[in-house]
Design a protein around this motif. Structure first.
Motif, PDB file in Angstrom:
ATOM      1  N   PRO A  37      59.445  19.486 -14.177  1.00  0.00           N
ATOM      2  CA  PRO A  37      59.256  19.565 -12.734  1.00  0.00           C
ATOM      3  C   PRO A  37      59.569  20.935 -12.124  1.00  0.00           C
ATOM      4  N   SER A  38      60.242  21.810 -12.886  1.00  0.00           N
ATOM      5  CA  SER A  38      60.514  23.159 -12.375  1.00  0.00           C
ATOM      6  C   SER A  38      60.262  24.174 -13.485  1.00  0.00           C
ATOM      7  N   ILE A  39      60.107  25.415 -13.082  1.00  0.00           N
ATOM      8  CA  ILE A  39      59.920  26.484 -14.071  1.00  0.00           C
ATOM      9  C   ILE A  39      61.156  26.587 -14.954  1.00  0.00           C
ATOM     10  N   TRP A  40      62.324  26.369 -14.361  1.00  0.00           N
ATOM     11  CA  TRP A  40      63.564  26.493 -15.137  1.00  0.00           C
ATOM     12  C   TRP A  40      63.648  25.438 -16.236  1.00  0.00           C
ATOM     13  N   ASP A  41      63.116  24.243 -15.982  1.00  0.00           N
ATOM     14  CA  ASP A  41      63.066  23.240 -17.049  1.00  0.00           C
ATOM     15  C   ASP A  41      62.170  23.717 -18.194  1.00  0.00           C
ATOM     16  N   GLY A  42      61.053  24.330 -17.844  1.00  0.00           N
ATOM     17  CA  GLY A  42      60.151  24.873 -18.859  1.00  0.00           C
ATOM     18  C   GLY A  42      60.788  26.020 -19.627  1.00  0.00           C
ATOM     19  N   VAL A  43      61.473  26.910 -18.898  1.00  0.00           N
ATOM     20  CA  VAL A  43      62.142  28.040 -19.556  1.00  0.00           C
ATOM     21  C   VAL A  43      63.263  27.523 -20.454  1.00  0.00           C
ATOM     22  N   TRP A  44      64.017  26.533 -19.985  1.00  0.00           N
ATOM     23  CA  TRP A  44      65.080  25.944 -20.795  1.00  0.00           C
ATOM     24  C   TRP A  44      64.509  25.391 -22.105  1.00  0.00           C
ATOM     25  N   PHE A  45      63.424  24.644 -22.009  1.00  0.00           N
ATOM     26  CA  PHE A  45      62.779  24.102 -23.195  1.00  0.00           C
ATOM     27  C   PHE A  45      62.336  25.236 -24.124  1.00  0.00           C
ATOM     28  N   ALA A  46      61.673  26.239 -23.551  1.00  0.00           N
ATOM     29  CA  ALA A  46      61.142  27.339 -24.370  1.00  0.00           C
ATOM     30  C   ALA A  46      62.268  28.123 -25.042  1.00  0.00           C
ATOM     31  N   LEU A  47      63.365  28.370 -24.342  1.00  0.00           N
ATOM     32  CA  LEU A  47      64.480  29.114 -24.936  1.00  0.00           C
ATOM     33  C   LEU A  47      65.126  28.339 -26.083  1.00  0.00           C
ATOM     34  N   GLN A  48      65.339  27.043 -25.886  1.00  0.00           N
ATOM     35  CA  GLN A  48      65.944  26.284 -26.980  1.00  0.00           C
ATOM     36  C   GLN A  48      64.963  26.101 -28.136  1.00  0.00           C
ATOM     37  N   THR A  49      63.670  26.149 -27.849  1.00  0.00           N
ATOM     38  CA  THR A  49      62.674  26.038 -28.917  1.00  0.00           C
ATOM     39  C   THR A  49      62.550  27.354 -29.671  1.00  0.00           C
ATOM     40  N   VAL A  50      62.466  28.471 -28.948  1.00  0.00           N
ATOM     41  CA  VAL A  50      62.272  29.772 -29.595  1.00  0.00           C
ATOM     42  C   VAL A  50      63.512  30.165 -30.409  1.00  0.00           C
ATOM     43  N   THR A  51      64.676  29.679 -30.030  1.00  0.00           N
ATOM     44  CA  THR A  51      65.883  29.978 -30.800  1.00  0.00           C
ATOM     45  C   THR A  51      66.112  28.953 -31.906  1.00  0.00           C
ATOM     46  N   THR A  52      65.242  28.000 -32.025  1.00  0.00           N
ATOM     47  CA  THR A  52      65.273  26.902 -32.999  1.00  0.00           C
ATOM     48  C   THR A  52      66.472  25.982 -32.821  1.00  0.00           C
ATOM     49  N   VAL A  53      67.089  25.984 -31.651  1.00  0.00           N
ATOM     50  CA  VAL A  53      68.191  25.061 -31.372  1.00  0.00           C
ATOM     51  C   VAL A  53      67.630  23.660 -31.183  1.00  0.00           C
ATOM     52  N   GLY A  54      66.662  23.526 -30.276  1.00  0.00           N
ATOM     53  CA  GLY A  54      65.957  22.269 -30.081  1.00  0.00           C
ATOM     54  C   GLY A  54      66.835  21.086 -29.747  1.00  0.00           C
ATOM     55  N   TYR A  55      67.495  21.114 -28.602  1.00  0.00           N
ATOM     56  CA  TYR A  55      68.352  19.996 -28.204  1.00  0.00           C
ATOM     57  C   TYR A  55      67.575  18.692 -28.065  1.00  0.00           C
ATOM     58  N   GLY A  56      66.332  18.779 -27.648  1.00  0.00           N
ATOM     59  CA  GLY A  56      65.524  17.577 -27.505  1.00  0.00           C
ATOM     60  C   GLY A  56      65.709  16.862 -26.178  1.00  0.00           C
ATOM     61  N   ASP A  57      66.424  17.500 -25.233  1.00  0.00           N
ATOM     62  CA  ASP A  57      66.635  16.854 -23.942  1.00  0.00           C
ATOM     63  C   ASP A  57      65.365  16.833 -23.104  1.00  0.00           C
ATOM     64  N   VAL A  58      64.480  17.806 -23.324  1.00  0.00           N
ATOM     65  CA  VAL A  58      63.152  17.792 -22.701  1.00  0.00           C
ATOM     66  C   VAL A  58      62.132  18.150 -23.770  1.00  0.00           C
ATOM     67  N   VAL A  59      61.054  17.409 -23.798  1.00  0.00           N
ATOM     68  CA  VAL A  59      59.989  17.659 -24.778  1.00  0.00           C
ATOM     69  C   VAL A  59      58.643  17.491 -24.089  1.00  0.00           C
ATOM     70  N   PRO A  60      57.649  18.255 -24.497  1.00  0.00           N
ATOM     71  CA  PRO A  60      56.336  18.121 -23.876  1.00  0.00           C
ATOM     72  C   PRO A  60      55.683  16.782 -24.234  1.00  0.00           C
ATOM     73  N   VAL A  61      54.954  16.255 -23.259  1.00  0.00           N
ATOM     74  CA  VAL A  61      54.235  15.001 -23.464  1.00  0.00           C
ATOM     75  C   VAL A  61      52.737  15.268 -23.472  1.00  0.00           C
ATOM     76  N   ASP A  62      52.289  16.150 -22.599  1.00  0.00           N
ATOM     77  CA  ASP A  62      50.875  16.479 -22.477  1.00  0.00           C
ATOM     78  C   ASP A  62      50.417  17.295 -23.687  1.00  0.00           C
ATOM     79  N   THR A  63      49.157  17.169 -24.059  1.00  0.00           N
ATOM     80  CA  THR A  63      48.607  17.881 -25.214  1.00  0.00           C
ATOM     81  C   THR A  63      48.735  19.387 -25.066  1.00  0.00           C
ATOM     82  N   TRP A  64      48.399  19.919 -23.887  1.00  0.00           N
ATOM     83  CA  TRP A  64      48.491  21.368 -23.691  1.00  0.00           C
ATOM     84  C   TRP A  64      49.940  21.846 -23.730  1.00  0.00           C
ATOM     85  N   GLY A  65      50.853  21.018 -23.287  1.00  0.00           N
ATOM     86  CA  GLY A  65      52.272  21.353 -23.409  1.00  0.00           C
ATOM     87  C   GLY A  65      52.689  21.448 -24.862  1.00  0.00           C
TER      88      GLY A  65
END
Length: 134
Positions: A37-65
């Motif tokens: 719902p916010s850019i910060w949620d997207g950035v949070w997801f991307a940062l934890q993904t790019v660092t391979t931490v991957g907390y899993g608290d937010v994950v994309p649902v849409d195909t393009w996501g």
């Protein structure tokens, strides 16, 4: 790559990775608005993904996501692989320089030992020759 020649690989890769994380986070916001719902949620997801931490608290649902997430994942793994390779390469180079210096010192010591032995043989030979001359 100019960065590799100047030895600034890690800062260059970190910058590219940060840009990928920020761009990925912004894209996540616009491509998967229900989950991010916010850019910060997207950035949070991307940062934890790019660092391979991957907390899993937010994950994309849409195909393009998920497509953006896959790109961010690859960028993160690439960053970690190149950073690890750069650090290992630095340690290997340091050890090679130390080894070369030690080898050079050992070679010099052996050379000095051989020269001393040759000089001793020459003196003994000269002494023997002087006894043989009438």
């Amino acid at each position: 790559m100019a960065a590799a020649r100047t030895g600034n690989v890690v800062p260059f890769l970190a910058g590219v990775t940060l840009v990928v994380a920020l761009a990925g986070g912004i894209l996540m916001r616009f491509l998967d608005q229900d989950t991010f719902p916010s850019i910060w949620d997207g950035v949070w997801f991307a940062l934890q993904t790019v660092t391979t931490v991957g907390y899993g608290d937010v994950v994309p649902v849409d195909t393009w996501g998920k497509v953006v997430a896959a790109f961010v994942m690859v960028a993160g793994v690439t960053f970690i692989a190149f950073t690890t390779a750069t650090v290992v390469s630095a340690f290997v180079s340091l050890e090679q320089r130390r080894s070369a210096a030690a080898d050079a010192a050992a070679d010099e010591a052996e050379r000095e030992h051989i020269l001393t032995a040759i000089e001793r043989v020459e003196r003994r030979l000269a002494a023997i020759e002087s006894r043989l001359e009438p």
